[in-house]
Write a protein that holds these residues in place. Sequence first.
Motif, PDB file in Angstrom:
ATOM      1  N   ILE A   1       0.833  -1.205   0.000  1.00  0.00           N
ATOM      2  CA  ILE A   1       0.000   0.000   0.000  1.00  0.00           C
ATOM      3  C   ILE A   1       0.868   1.256   0.000  1.00  0.00           C
ATOM      4  CG2 ILE A   1      -1.646   1.346   1.358  1.00  0.00           C
ATOM      5  CD1 ILE A   1      -2.891  -1.305   2.268  1.00  0.00           C
ATOM      6  N   GLU A   2       1.853   1.300   0.911  1.00  0.00           N
ATOM      7  CA  GLU A   2       2.686   2.510   0.969  1.00  0.00           C
ATOM      8  C   GLU A   2       3.586   2.617  -0.256  1.00  0.00           C
ATOM      9  OE1 GLU A   2       6.079   2.798   1.610  1.00  0.00           O
ATOM     10  OE2 GLU A   2       6.651   0.719   2.004  1.00  0.00           O
ATOM     11  N   MET A   3       3.987   1.479  -0.844  1.00  0.00           N
ATOM     12  CA  MET A   3       4.775   1.523  -2.070  1.00  0.00           C
ATOM     13  C   MET A   3       3.965   2.130  -3.209  1.00  0.00           C
ATOM     14  SD  MET A   3       5.133  -0.257  -5.195  1.00  0.00           S
ATOM     15  CE  MET A   3       4.505  -1.911  -4.890  1.00  0.00           C
ATOM     16  N   LEU A   4       2.711   1.720  -3.339  1.00  0.00           N
ATOM     17  CA  LEU A   4       1.864   2.273  -4.395  1.00  0.00           C
ATOM     18  C   LEU A   4       1.625   3.766  -4.209  1.00  0.00           C
ATOM     19  CD1 LEU A   4      -0.778  -0.602  -4.776  1.00  0.00           C
ATOM     20  CD2 LEU A   4       1.113  -0.039  -6.326  1.00  0.00           C
ATOM     21  N   LEU A   5       1.422   4.204  -2.965  1.00  0.00           N
ATOM     22  CA  LEU A   5       1.204   5.626  -2.708  1.00  0.00           C
ATOM     23  C   LEU A   5       2.435   6.446  -3.073  1.00  0.00           C
ATOM     24  CD1 LEU A   5      -0.710   5.453   0.708  1.00  0.00           C
ATOM     25  CD2 LEU A   5      -1.648   6.014  -1.530  1.00  0.00           C
ATOM     26  N   ILE A   6       3.604   5.962  -2.683  1.00  0.00           N
ATOM     27  CA  ILE A   6       4.841   6.692  -2.994  1.00  0.00           C
ATOM     28  C   ILE A   6       5.094   6.704  -4.497  1.00  0.00           C
ATOM     29  CG2 ILE A   6       7.347   6.644  -2.715  1.00  0.00           C
ATOM     30  CD1 ILE A   6       6.943   5.681   0.130  1.00  0.00           C
ATOM     31  N   VAL A   7       4.847   5.583  -5.171  1.00  0.00           N
ATOM     32  CA  VAL A   7       5.060   5.515  -6.616  1.00  0.00           C
ATOM     33  C   VAL A   7       4.111   6.466  -7.347  1.00  0.00           C
ATOM     34  CG1 VAL A   7       4.774   4.018  -8.632  1.00  0.00           C
ATOM     35  CG2 VAL A   7       6.036   3.200  -6.641  1.00  0.00           C
ATOM     36  N   ILE A   8       2.855   6.514  -6.933  1.00  0.00           N
ATOM     37  CA  ILE A   8       1.900   7.435  -7.570  1.00  0.00           C
ATOM     38  C   ILE A   8       2.327   8.881  -7.357  1.00  0.00           C
ATOM     39  CG2 ILE A   8      -0.480   8.261  -7.493  1.00  0.00           C
ATOM     40  CD1 ILE A   8      -1.325   5.396  -6.813  1.00  0.00           C
ATOM     41  N   ALA A   9       2.818   9.202  -6.141  1.00  0.00           N
ATOM     42  CA  ALA A   9       3.257  10.575  -5.865  1.00  0.00           C
ATOM     43  C   ALA A   9       4.493  10.958  -6.662  1.00  0.00           C
ATOM     44  CB  ALA A   9       3.522  10.740  -4.369  1.00  0.00           C
ATOM     45  N   SER A  10       5.285   9.967  -7.105  1.00  0.00           N
ATOM     46  CA  SER A  10       6.508  10.278  -7.850  1.00  0.00           C
ATOM     47  C   SER A  10       6.229  10.830  -9.239  1.00  0.00           C
ATOM     48  CB  SER A  10       7.379   9.024  -7.954  1.00  0.00           C
ATOM     49  OG  SER A  10       6.759   8.031  -8.755  1.00  0.00           O
ATOM     50  N   VAL A  11       4.974  10.883  -9.650  1.00  0.00           N
ATOM     51  CA  VAL A  11       4.651  11.477 -10.947  1.00  0.00           C
ATOM     52  C   VAL A  11       5.067  12.943 -10.994  1.00  0.00           C
ATOM     53  CG1 VAL A  11       2.310  12.142 -10.286  1.00  0.00           C
ATOM     54  CG2 VAL A  11       2.837  11.684 -12.695  1.00  0.00           C
ATOM     55  N   GLY A  12       5.040  13.612  -9.826  1.00  0.00           N
ATOM     56  CA  GLY A  12       5.534  14.982  -9.733  1.00  0.00           C
ATOM     57  C   GLY A  12       4.633  15.980 -10.438  1.00  0.00           C
ATOM     58  N   SER A  13       5.034  17.230 -10.362  1.00  0.00           N
ATOM     59  CA  SER A  13       4.260  18.290 -11.007  1.00  0.00           C
ATOM     60  C   SER A  13       4.415  18.269 -12.523  1.00  0.00           C
ATOM     61  CB  SER A  13       4.706  19.658 -10.469  1.00  0.00           C
ATOM     62  OG  SER A  13       6.100  19.847 -10.678  1.00  0.00           O
ATOM     63  N   ASP A  14       5.466  17.585 -13.036  1.00  0.00           N
ATOM     64  CA  ASP A  14       5.676  17.516 -14.483  1.00  0.00           C
ATOM     65  C   ASP A  14       4.997  16.315 -15.123  1.00  0.00           C
ATOM     66  OD1 ASP A  14       7.263  15.756 -13.146  1.00  0.00           O
ATOM     67  OD2 ASP A  14       9.078  16.122 -14.317  1.00  0.00           O
ATOM     68  N   LEU A  15       4.282  15.514 -14.308  1.00  0.00           N
ATOM     69  CA  LEU A  15       3.512  14.365 -14.810  1.00  0.00           C
ATOM     70  C   LEU A  15       4.381  13.436 -15.656  1.00  0.00           C
ATOM     71  CD1 LEU A  15       0.152  16.102 -15.799  1.00  0.00           C
ATOM     72  CD2 LEU A  15       0.760  14.997 -13.645  1.00  0.00           C
ATOM     73  N   ASP A  16       5.469  12.977 -15.062  1.00  0.00           N
ATOM     74  CA  ASP A  16       6.388  12.067 -15.747  1.00  0.00           C
ATOM     75  C   ASP A  16       5.933  10.625 -15.490  1.00  0.00           C
ATOM     76  OD1 ASP A  16       8.451  10.664 -16.858  1.00  0.00           O
ATOM     77  OD2 ASP A  16      10.048  11.877 -15.987  1.00  0.00           O
ATOM     78  N   TRP A  17       5.122  10.078 -16.393  1.00  0.00           N
ATOM     79  CA  TRP A  17       4.579   8.733 -16.218  1.00  0.00           C
ATOM     80  C   TRP A  17       5.627   7.657 -16.484  1.00  0.00           C
ATOM     81  CZ3 TRP A  17       0.288   8.559 -13.626  1.00  0.00           C
ATOM     82  CH2 TRP A  17      -0.587   9.638 -13.692  1.00  0.00           C
ATOM     83  N   GLN A  18       6.629   7.978 -17.262  1.00  0.00           N
ATOM     84  CA  GLN A  18       7.709   7.015 -17.470  1.00  0.00           C
ATOM     85  C   GLN A  18       8.465   6.765 -16.166  1.00  0.00           C
ATOM     86  OE1 GLN A  18      10.484   8.172 -20.497  1.00  0.00           O
ATOM     87  NE2 GLN A  18      11.712   6.306 -20.330  1.00  0.00           N
ATOM     88  N   ARG A  19       8.684   7.821 -15.400  1.00  0.00           N
ATOM     89  CA  ARG A  19       9.330   7.683 -14.090  1.00  0.00           C
ATOM     90  C   ARG A  19       8.462   6.859 -13.150  1.00  0.00           C
ATOM     91  NH1 ARG A  19      10.561  13.175 -12.465  1.00  0.00           N
ATOM     92  NH2 ARG A  19       8.419  13.311 -11.752  1.00  0.00           N
ATOM     93  N   VAL A  20       7.168   7.065 -13.215  1.00  0.00           N
ATOM     94  CA  VAL A  20       6.244   6.290 -12.375  1.00  0.00           C
ATOM     95  C   VAL A  20       6.335   4.811 -12.720  1.00  0.00           C
ATOM     96  CG1 VAL A  20       3.816   5.907 -11.820  1.00  0.00           C
ATOM     97  CG2 VAL A  20       4.690   8.233 -12.024  1.00  0.00           C
ATOM     98  N   LEU A  21       6.404   4.506 -14.004  1.00  0.00           N
ATOM     99  CA  LEU A  21       6.483   3.107 -14.421  1.00  0.00           C
ATOM    100  C   LEU A  21       7.776   2.460 -13.935  1.00  0.00           C
ATOM    101  CD1 LEU A  21       5.272   0.778 -16.030  1.00  0.00           C
ATOM    102  CD2 LEU A  21       6.411   1.682 -18.072  1.00  0.00           C
ATOM    103  N   VAL A  22       8.897   3.178 -14.045  1.00  0.00           N
ATOM    104  CA  VAL A  22      10.174   2.642 -13.557  1.00  0.00           C
ATOM    105  C   VAL A  22      10.119   2.423 -12.053  1.00  0.00           C
ATOM    106  CG1 VAL A  22      12.631   3.149 -13.276  1.00  0.00           C
ATOM    107  CG2 VAL A  22      11.492   3.662 -15.442  1.00  0.00           C
ATOM    108  N   ASN A  23       9.586   3.400 -11.324  1.00  0.00           N
ATOM    109  CA  ASN A  23       9.478   3.266  -9.865  1.00  0.00           C
ATOM    110  C   ASN A  23       8.556   2.112  -9.473  1.00  0.00           C
ATOM    111  OD1 ASN A  23      11.154   5.447  -9.654  1.00  0.00           O
ATOM    112  ND2 ASN A  23       9.568   6.897  -9.039  1.00  0.00           N
ATOM    113  N   LEU A  24       7.502   1.899 -10.263  1.00  0.00           N
ATOM    114  CA  LEU A  24       6.570   0.809  -9.960  1.00  0.00           C
ATOM    115  C   LEU A  24       7.245  -0.547 -10.130  1.00  0.00           C
ATOM    116  CD1 LEU A  24       3.726  -0.164  -9.272  1.00  0.00           C
ATOM    117  CD2 LEU A  24       3.168  -0.002 -11.714  1.00  0.00           C
ATOM    118  N   VAL A  25       7.978  -0.712 -11.214  1.00  0.00           N
ATOM    119  CA  VAL A  25       8.659  -1.981 -11.457  1.00  0.00           C
ATOM    120  C   VAL A  25       9.699  -2.248 -10.375  1.00  0.00           C
ATOM    121  CG1 VAL A  25      10.166  -3.239 -13.041  1.00  0.00           C
ATOM    122  CG2 VAL A  25       8.240  -1.896 -13.936  1.00  0.00           C
TER     123      VAL A  25
END
Length: 400
Positions: A353-377
């Motif tokens: 749960i906390e991993m998913l919350l942190i990964v979703i927040a890593s999208v940042g203000s620039d909405l970098d979904w590629q970074r989110v995908l890397v962090n999720l993996v």
Amino acid sequence: MNNLFSQRRQKHFMELLKYWRLVFNDHFVIALFFLFGALAYGYSQWLPQLNSHLWWSRWLLVLWFVLITQVGRLATLIKRPDPVFLLPQVTAINRYLKQATVYSMILGLIMMAALSAIALPFALTTERLTDLDVGLIFLTALVTKATWLWTARKAISIRWGSQRWRTTSEYWVNPAVVWLVTWLIGPIWGFIVSVILLIAMTVYYRDVALDWRLAVRAEQDRMYSIYRFFNLFTDVPSVQGNVKRRSWANGLIHLLEKGDHPWAYLYAHGFIRNTEVSGLVTRLTIVGMLIVFFIPVSWLNTIIALLFIYLIATQLMPFFEQYQDNVFTHIYPIPHQEQVADFKSLLNKIVVIEMLLIVIASVGSDLDWQRVLVNLVLGIAETYILSKFYFQSRIKKLTK
């Protein structure tokens, strides 16, 4: 009486120091270090994108300076028995309050200067300020804070203490007038208005004979607000919690439970009810989400995200021995392996749960979904490693 305030101030420092040591432990200091570093980095990256004379910049500065004026209250350190034992000391209590006002003034001015410095880069970027203007803004901040503290002083007086609505409005209206003039007209005029307000307040509110009842209540409210902050991190005897049903947690408990397993039921309810553990996990998760949200550098963002996932997982391990001192848990006709399995199930669910919350927040203000995908993996891989190897080895050490 001359040394009374000094003695109480020293005792007050020692009491606060005891709680500061518990609050600012190694993990929290590291989290704050990364948080302030991320905020400072994001602030520095945001400023070059601003243009001068934005229509909203001055209003934002007015709002900021009005809000920071409210930081730092009058610390009298008056205790509940004082109205009985110090009532005959009418003359001496005035000297005591002068020391308390000076002490509060010093702390208030330090905080005011530090918080004003935070807004200075933004002001220099959006406004054309000279060195004289910057100096006048700092002086205006200090004078405005002095006026605010004098308002707090007259709020515990016999004559003016009953007019709470008047005091509350002065807390906000006076700084608002000063900073509106400062940022909409000019710093020199704001400084003049702040000096006039300070003189007017001190002259008009001359009769400030102490109201003991109001003074005791004000000091209790001030200390209670401090203790409530400490109570977020550790148990404070002065703050008594209220027992009430939290129906919003039913869904979370059902999510953490595991069928009709008694240990899963016990661990799930214990985690939610034990605010020391669940509160720590919640705070670290929020801090981690804020940090990764404000870090635009992808590789650093990923490292911080993985670091917080590991940090939160390590904080959960001592919870395994939460019920070891309870004799009734040792008479359960349940195998030890089932307890270990239920605890690992709880750990896995919380970390996911906390991993998913942190990964979703890593999208940042620039909405970098590629970074989110890397962090999720990488987050899924780290969670698997923690569950397969780390949790298993730590539980074996705890059960020896």
